[in-house]
Design a protein around this motif. Structure first.
Motif, PDB file in Angstrom:
ATOM      1  N   ASP A 120      -8.006  12.110  11.301  1.00 39.11           N
ATOM      2  CA  ASP A 120      -6.579  11.919  11.573  1.00 39.11           C
ATOM      3  C   ASP A 120      -6.275  10.590  12.257  1.00 39.11           C
ATOM      4  OD1 ASP A 120      -5.989  14.460  10.520  1.00 39.11           O
ATOM      5  OD2 ASP A 120      -6.539  15.405  12.426  1.00 39.11           O
ATOM      6  N   LEU A 121      -7.273   9.744  12.433  1.00 36.12           N
ATOM      7  CA  LEU A 121      -7.058   8.450  13.092  1.00 36.12           C
ATOM      8  C   LEU A 121      -6.083   7.599  12.284  1.00 36.12           C
ATOM      9  CD1 LEU A 121      -7.852   6.426  15.341  1.00 36.12           C
ATOM     10  CD2 LEU A 121      -9.711   5.657  13.825  1.00 36.12           C
ATOM     11  N   LYS A 122      -5.118   7.000  12.970  1.00 36.65           N
ATOM     12  CA  LYS A 122      -4.121   6.171  12.294  1.00 36.65           C
ATOM     13  C   LYS A 122      -4.269   4.716  12.716  1.00 36.65           C
ATOM     14  CE  LYS A 122      -0.660   9.821  11.778  1.00 36.65           C
ATOM     15  NZ  LYS A 122      -0.961   9.966  10.331  1.00 36.65           N
ATOM     16  N   LEU A 123      -3.909   3.815  11.799  1.00 36.30           N
ATOM     17  CA  LEU A 123      -3.809   2.387  12.081  1.00 36.30           C
ATOM     18  C   LEU A 123      -2.359   1.983  11.836  1.00 36.30           C
ATOM     19  CD1 LEU A 123      -4.930  -0.459  12.657  1.00 36.30           C
ATOM     20  CD2 LEU A 123      -5.476  -0.637  10.206  1.00 36.30           C
ATOM     21  N   LYS A 124      -1.716   1.519  12.889  1.00 38.70           N
ATOM     22  CA  LYS A 124      -0.307   1.138  12.804  1.00 38.70           C
ATOM     23  C   LYS A 124      -0.216  -0.384  12.847  1.00 38.70           C
ATOM     24  CE  LYS A 124       2.553   3.937  14.762  1.00 38.70           C
ATOM     25  NZ  LYS A 124       3.405   4.696  15.725  1.00 38.70           N
ATOM     26  N   LEU A 125       0.334  -0.973  11.783  1.00 33.54           N
ATOM     27  CA  LEU A 125       0.459  -2.428  11.661  1.00 33.54           C
ATOM     28  C   LEU A 125       1.923  -2.818  11.832  1.00 33.54           C
ATOM     29  CD1 LEU A 125      -1.820  -2.892   8.503  1.00 33.54           C
ATOM     30  CD2 LEU A 125      -2.471  -3.231  10.908  1.00 33.54           C
ATOM     31  N   ILE A 126       2.199  -3.626  12.860  1.00 35.87           N
ATOM     32  CA  ILE A 126       3.571  -4.052  13.138  1.00 35.87           C
ATOM     33  C   ILE A 126       3.638  -5.566  13.012  1.00 35.87           C
ATOM     34  CG2 ILE A 126       5.409  -4.142  14.861  1.00 35.87           C
ATOM     35  CD1 ILE A 126       4.324  -1.571  16.040  1.00 35.87           C
ATOM     36  N   GLY A 127       4.357  -6.031  12.005  1.00 29.50           N
ATOM     37  CA  GLY A 127       4.480  -7.463  11.782  1.00 29.50           C
ATOM     38  C   GLY A 127       4.618  -7.771  10.307  1.00 29.50           C
ATOM     39  N   PRO A 128       4.944  -9.023   9.991  1.00 26.04           N
ATOM     40  CA  PRO A 128       5.160  -9.403   8.595  1.00 26.04           C
ATOM     41  C   PRO A 128       3.857  -9.450   7.803  1.00 26.04           C
ATOM     42  CG  PRO A 128       5.304 -11.331  10.017  1.00 26.04           C
ATOM     43  CD  PRO A 128       5.186 -10.148  10.929  1.00 26.04           C
ATOM     44  N   ILE A 129       3.938  -9.027   6.534  1.00 25.56           N
ATOM     45  CA  ILE A 129       2.797  -9.058   5.617  1.00 25.56           C
ATOM     46  C   ILE A 129       3.241  -9.730   4.323  1.00 25.56           C
ATOM     47  CG2 ILE A 129       0.998  -7.707   4.467  1.00 25.56           C
ATOM     48  CD1 ILE A 129       1.645  -5.372   6.269  1.00 25.56           C
ATOM     49  N   PHE A 130       2.429 -10.649   3.819  1.00 25.47           N
ATOM     50  CA  PHE A 130       2.725 -11.255   2.526  1.00 25.47           C
ATOM     51  C   PHE A 130       2.680 -10.180   1.433  1.00 25.47           C
ATOM     52  CE2 PHE A 130       0.974 -15.141   4.639  1.00 25.47           C
ATOM     53  CZ  PHE A 130       2.150 -15.876   4.601  1.00 25.47           C
ATOM     54  N   GLU A 131       3.549 -10.311   0.438  1.00 26.96           N
ATOM     55  CA  GLU A 131       3.623  -9.309  -0.616  1.00 26.96           C
ATOM     56  C   GLU A 131       2.281  -9.145  -1.332  1.00 26.96           C
ATOM     57  OE1 GLU A 131       4.930  -6.241  -2.545  1.00 26.96           O
ATOM     58  OE2 GLU A 131       6.120  -7.290  -1.035  1.00 26.96           O
ATOM     59  N   ALA A 132       1.578 -10.266  -1.555  1.00 28.41           N
ATOM     60  CA  ALA A 132       0.279 -10.186  -2.228  1.00 28.41           C
ATOM     61  C   ALA A 132      -0.709  -9.347  -1.418  1.00 28.41           C
ATOM     62  CB  ALA A 132      -0.288 -11.591  -2.449  1.00 28.41           C
ATOM     63  N   ASP A 133      -0.669  -9.473  -0.090  1.00 27.28           N
ATOM     64  CA  ASP A 133      -1.546  -8.676   0.762  1.00 27.28           C
ATOM     65  C   ASP A 133      -1.129  -7.207   0.746  1.00 27.28           C
ATOM     66  OD1 ASP A 133      -3.336 -10.649   1.586  1.00 27.28           O
ATOM     67  OD2 ASP A 133      -2.013 -11.332   3.186  1.00 27.28           O
ATOM     68  N   ASN A 134       0.169  -6.965   0.701  1.00 28.28           N
ATOM     69  CA  ASN A 134       0.646  -5.579   0.628  1.00 28.28           C
ATOM     70  C   ASN A 134       0.083  -4.868  -0.596  1.00 28.28           C
ATOM     71  OD1 ASN A 134       2.218  -4.283   2.602  1.00 28.28           O
ATOM     72  ND2 ASN A 134       3.923  -5.667   2.244  1.00 28.28           N
ATOM     73  N   GLU A 135       0.063  -5.577  -1.711  1.00 33.27           N
ATOM     74  CA  GLU A 135      -0.470  -4.992  -2.948  1.00 33.27           C
ATOM     75  C   GLU A 135      -1.958  -4.695  -2.819  1.00 33.27           C
ATOM     76  OE1 GLU A 135       0.583  -7.818  -5.931  1.00 33.27           O
ATOM     77  OE2 GLU A 135       2.743  -7.425  -5.774  1.00 33.27           O
ATOM     78  N   LYS A 136      -2.697  -5.595  -2.181  1.00 36.82           N
ATOM     79  CA  LYS A 136      -4.131  -5.375  -1.976  1.00 36.82           C
ATOM     80  C   LYS A 136      -4.371  -4.205  -1.027  1.00 36.82           C
ATOM     81  CE  LYS A 136      -5.335 -10.256  -2.685  1.00 36.82           C
ATOM     82  NZ  LYS A 136      -5.826 -11.496  -2.011  1.00 36.82           N
ATOM     83  N   ILE A 137      -3.516  -4.069  -0.009  1.00 37.46           N
ATOM     84  CA  ILE A 137      -3.644  -2.946   0.916  1.00 37.46           C
ATOM     85  C   ILE A 137      -3.418  -1.629   0.173  1.00 37.46           C
ATOM     86  CG2 ILE A 137      -2.668  -1.819   2.951  1.00 37.46           C
ATOM     87  CD1 ILE A 137      -1.948  -4.633   3.991  1.00 37.46           C
ATOM     88  N   ASP A 138      -2.418  -1.614  -0.718  1.00 40.45           N
ATOM     89  CA  ASP A 138      -2.144  -0.414  -1.515  1.00 40.45           C
ATOM     90  C   ASP A 138      -3.400   0.032  -2.268  1.00 40.45           C
ATOM     91  OD1 ASP A 138       0.509  -0.307  -0.735  1.00 40.45           O
ATOM     92  OD2 ASP A 138       1.237  -1.430  -2.477  1.00 40.45           O
ATOM     93  N   VAL A 139      -4.076  -0.931  -2.877  1.00 38.30           N
ATOM     94  CA  VAL A 139      -5.289  -0.615  -3.642  1.00 38.30           C
ATOM     95  C   VAL A 139      -6.375  -0.087  -2.711  1.00 38.30           C
ATOM     96  CG1 VAL A 139      -7.140  -1.608  -5.038  1.00 38.30           C
ATOM     97  CG2 VAL A 139      -4.766  -2.309  -5.442  1.00 38.30           C
ATOM     98  N   PHE A 140      -6.555  -0.738  -1.556  1.00 36.58           N
ATOM     99  CA  PHE A 140      -7.619  -0.362  -0.619  1.00 36.58           C
ATOM    100  C   PHE A 140      -7.409   1.043  -0.066  1.00 36.58           C
ATOM    101  CE2 PHE A 140      -9.684  -0.121   3.494  1.00 36.58           C
ATOM    102  CZ  PHE A 140     -10.905  -0.739   3.280  1.00 36.58           C
ATOM    103  N   VAL A 141      -6.194   1.331   0.399  1.00 34.69           N
ATOM    104  CA  VAL A 141      -5.960   2.647   1.016  1.00 34.69           C
ATOM    105  C   VAL A 141      -6.036   3.764  -0.024  1.00 34.69           C
ATOM    106  CG1 VAL A 141      -4.589   1.668   2.900  1.00 34.69           C
ATOM    107  CG2 VAL A 141      -3.433   2.499   0.853  1.00 34.69           C
ATOM    108  N   SER A 142      -5.613   3.465  -1.248  1.00 38.75           N
ATOM    109  CA  SER A 142      -5.698   4.463  -2.308  1.00 38.75           C
ATOM    110  C   SER A 142      -7.152   4.749  -2.672  1.00 38.75           C
ATOM    111  CB  SER A 142      -4.922   3.983  -3.536  1.00 38.75           C
ATOM    112  OG  SER A 142      -5.049   4.899  -4.603  1.00 38.75           O
ATOM    113  N   LYS A 143      -7.941   3.705  -2.799  1.00 39.90           N
ATOM    114  CA  LYS A 143      -9.351   3.845  -3.176  1.00 39.90           C
ATOM    115  C   LYS A 143     -10.148   4.599  -2.119  1.00 39.90           C
ATOM    116  CE  LYS A 143     -13.441   1.029  -4.209  1.00 39.90           C
ATOM    117  NZ  LYS A 143     -13.943  -0.373  -4.365  1.00 39.90           N
ATOM    118  N   ASN A 144      -9.785   4.399  -0.831  1.00 38.48           N
ATOM    119  CA  ASN A 144     -10.580   4.962   0.256  1.00 38.48           C
ATOM    120  C   ASN A 144      -9.925   6.169   0.937  1.00 38.48           C
ATOM    121  OD1 ASN A 144     -12.960   2.986   0.596  1.00 38.48           O
ATOM    122  ND2 ASN A 144     -11.184   1.629   0.482  1.00 38.48           N
TER     123      ASN A 144
END
Length: 392
Positions: free
Chosen positions: A224-248
């Motif tokens: 149940d551990l959460k990682l909370k990210l507060i701040g601007p993210i480039f759209e390209a990085d957002n897409e990569k994060i989507d792939v990473f969190v989905s895969k894992n």
């Protein structure tokens, strides 16, 4: 350029890059100036957050756009300064140094607020082709050196900058980027295990280091551990994060809040277990003190930070967290786990951080230094009949 009588209590604060509610510019410096009785004109970039009405503050905001639109912003800034009757011109972007040769025909006091060692930072900018970074940094350094001579005052946001700017002979001051003073937060009785990061979110600032640590911790049983990210993210990085969190399988563990109002951040820190500041060992980062560390202290939040010499010394002095090798995933995970396992350790480190924040690491003293700088500038400024004559 026609010179108007100058308003001794008026400051023109301008940036072609920073948003209007940038923490240092708006919540620290502009707020300090307004409370001291100055009038402030501000030019900066818009955000989704609407500006609030404040007496003696006027704002003109640029629409968001690509970095190549900055050139049109320069022209707008130049025209606005020509028409302004402010005594002081306080700017925040290295690129705006290029306007000084023509602006110095105008009377007034020009203060450059240096947020980063720009030539050194260029050597690691991802958007610049690698082969061009060092040559470009050398060219920029020469141009910066010439333009800085036209400033009345230089403000260093970090003490480390001075070693690369020994040629600055005019008045300069270290006005450090400590957080504004906040009363101690009241933590809820029960807090979910949450890691938090505040600031720009990208690879060099530890994005993938944090995500890999979260993945390994979840695999170790912290479901149940959460990682909370507060701040601007480039759209390209957002897409990569989507792939990473989905895969894992981390969809429910990662929360991206983007840029949020400054007064909402405290509540998120109060509900967190530990703060992260795992920047990669890039020279410009290693010689700067990340503001988020002091923000974590203000919220009694223990932290895990990169083992840069200055940061490790801070952790040793304050006993408010652990410094680790950010490139050693096992070391990062072990440090986080030590905190997750011990409520007592969290409380002790959090209390230590709060103590040192109240004693030293808050904006109160820095705000006084800013006002003193303006007072000195008033007494030292050239008489009104004199203007600069650039020699290049």
């Amino acid at each position: 350029m026609k010179n108007k009588p100058l308003n001794e209590k008026k400051v023109f604060v301008y940036s072609s890059v920073h948003v209007w509610n940038d923490t240092r510019i708006y919540y620290k410096e502009i707020d300090t100036l307004l409370k001291a009785g100055y009038q402030v004109e501000q030019m900066a970039v818009e955000t989704t957050q609407q500006p609030e009405f404040r007496q003696n503050l006027t704002q003109r905001l640029f629409q968001k756009g690509s970095r190549f639109k900055r050139f049109t912003r320069w022209l707008s800034i130049y025209k606005a300064i020509r028409q302004s009757d402010a005594k002081y011109y306080h700017f925040h972007d290295p690129e705006l140094l290029l306007l000084l040769p023509i602006l110095r025909k105008k009377k007034g006091v020009f203060l450059y607020d240096m947020h980063e060692n720009f030539p050194k930072a260029l050597e690691t900018k991802a958007w610049i082709p690698a082969a061009l970074r060092t040559p470009l940094a050398k060219i920029v350094k020469r141009m910066e050196q010439r333009c800085l001579k036209l400033c009345d005052n230089v403000i260093f946001a970090e003490t480390s900058y001075k070693k690369d700017y020994s040629y600055v002979t005019q008045r300069y001051d270290d006005i450090l980027n400590y957080p504004t003073y906040q009363e101690a937060l009241s933590s809820p009785e029960s807090v979910e295990q949450t890691l938090i990061y505040i600031g720009g979110i990208e690879e060099n600032r530890g994005l993938w280091i944090m995500l890999e640590a979260l993945k390994n911790l979840k695999q170790s049983g912290y479901e149940d551990l959460k990682l909370k990210l507060i701040g601007p993210i480039f759209e390209a990085d957002n897409e990569k994060i989507d792939v990473f969190v989905s895969k894992n399988g981390l969809m429910s563990n990662v929360e991206r809040l983007g840029r949020i109002p400054n007064d909402e951040i405290g509540a998120h820190m109060a509900n967190a277990t530990a703060g992260l500041c795992l920047l990669k060992p890039i020279p410009n980062y290693m010689e700067s003190m990340a503001t988020k560390m002091f923000e974590y202290m203000s919220a009694e939040l223990p932290m895990i930070v990169s083992d840069f010499p200055m940061w490790s010394e801070l952790m040793e002095e304050t006993q408010s967290g652990y410094s680790v090798n950010p490139l050693d995933n096992l070391e990062v995970v072990n440090a986080i786990e030590r905190l997750l396992k011990s409520k007592k350790l969290q409380q002790e480190m959090g209390a230590n951080g709060r103590y040192h924040y109240e004693k030293t690491y808050n904006w109160t003293a820095e705000g006084k230094k800013l006002l003193a700088l303006y007072e000195v500038a008033t007494s030292e400024v050239l008489n009104e009949s004199t203007v600069y004559q650039p020699t290049f």
